[in-house]
Design a protein around this motif. Structure first.
Motif: not given
Length: 254
Positions: A130-140, A145-147, A149-154
């Motif tokens: 029930g979370l999303h990456p809290l320590m910069g994972g999404i933006q990094r 890899a692009g937006a 892929r970031a959305k897919e992974m998160a």
């Protein structure tokens, strides 16, 4: 956290049992170890794990009560960890094996380069709790890899094999498991043997570019490049090029 010097490379090895779960203690150990590396006059840093996995994420048993007593913001020094990685004027290489998920992946992403064993499994799995990456994972991940892929992974919260992460550009290099340590140290020593004054400027300029954009990076170049032109490394490199052509010279990091 074990700390040792291998020539001009600082090797920082996480041993926060059982699985290097991210918590305030590990965060502080990492911050202190990066500061220690800066004081040792080394020229590159390796972040590795001495346990079965690189890191299996965050300690949820500690996270839940911390979140409940707070005001909607987890009171762990996570931003301080990211700043410690970003502000260290040395190249940092993550050496990843086993499981590297959640906060563990975010630690690796905070490094400048990531080398992973072929059997490693990586992912932003926070959505499963029930979370999303809290320590910069999404933006990094978006940077690497692009937006999409970031959305897919998160959003999907899956684990991916190391080759997929390499293909997507999330990590830099995948090697056979038995060669991980040697391959990581080879890259770290190559970085340490390079023009580390210039490397520090490169690292700072990339940070400006990804946080403020290309125009801001263009405007920051002159100031960030001043230490390069004052360095012995630059004069050594010019002399080497004149004598030997465009091959890497013998730099001293000053």
């Amino acid at each position: 956290m074990d700390r040792r010097i291998d020539g001009t490379v600082a090797v920082l090895t996480m041993r926060h049992r059982p699985h290097n779960l991210l918590d305030p203690v590990l965060c502080q150990e990492i911050i202190e170890s990066l500061r220690w590396s800066a004081d040792q006059r080394v020229r590159a840093v390796v972040l590795a794990s001495g346990l079965r996995h690189f890191s299996a994420g965050a300690d949820l048993d500690l996270m839940l009560p911390a979140a409940e007593r707070g005001d909607g913001v987890l009171d762990w020094p996570m931003l301080d960890v990211l700043r410690a990685f970003d502000e260290l004027p040395l190249p940092i290489v993550a050496s990843v094996h086993g499981i590297c998920i959640g906060g563990g992946l975010e630690l690796a992403l905070a490094c400048d380069l990531i080398v992973a064993a072929g059997s490693a499994k990586l992912g932003s799995v926070e959505a499963t709790v029930g979370l999303h990456p809290l320590m910069g994972g999404i933006q990094r991940i978006a940077q690497r890899a692009g937006a999409a892929r970031a959305k897919e992974m998160a959003m999907l919260g899956r684990r991916y094999d190391a080759r997929t992460m390499e293909r997507w550009g999330v990590i830099n290099k995948v090697v056979d498991d038995e060669h991980l340590q040697a391959a990581t140290m080879t890259i770290a020593r190559e970085l340490a043997g390079g023009p580390t004054v210039a490397h520090a400027a490169t690292k700072a300029l990339v940070s400006v570019a990804v946080s403020e954009g290309v125009r801001a990076a263009d405007e920051a170049m002159a100031e960030l490049q001043q230490p390069i032109f004052r360095s012995t490394d630059f004069r050594t490199g010019v002399a080497s090029s004149q004598q030997n052509g465009p091959v890497m010279g013998r730099f001293e990091g000053r």
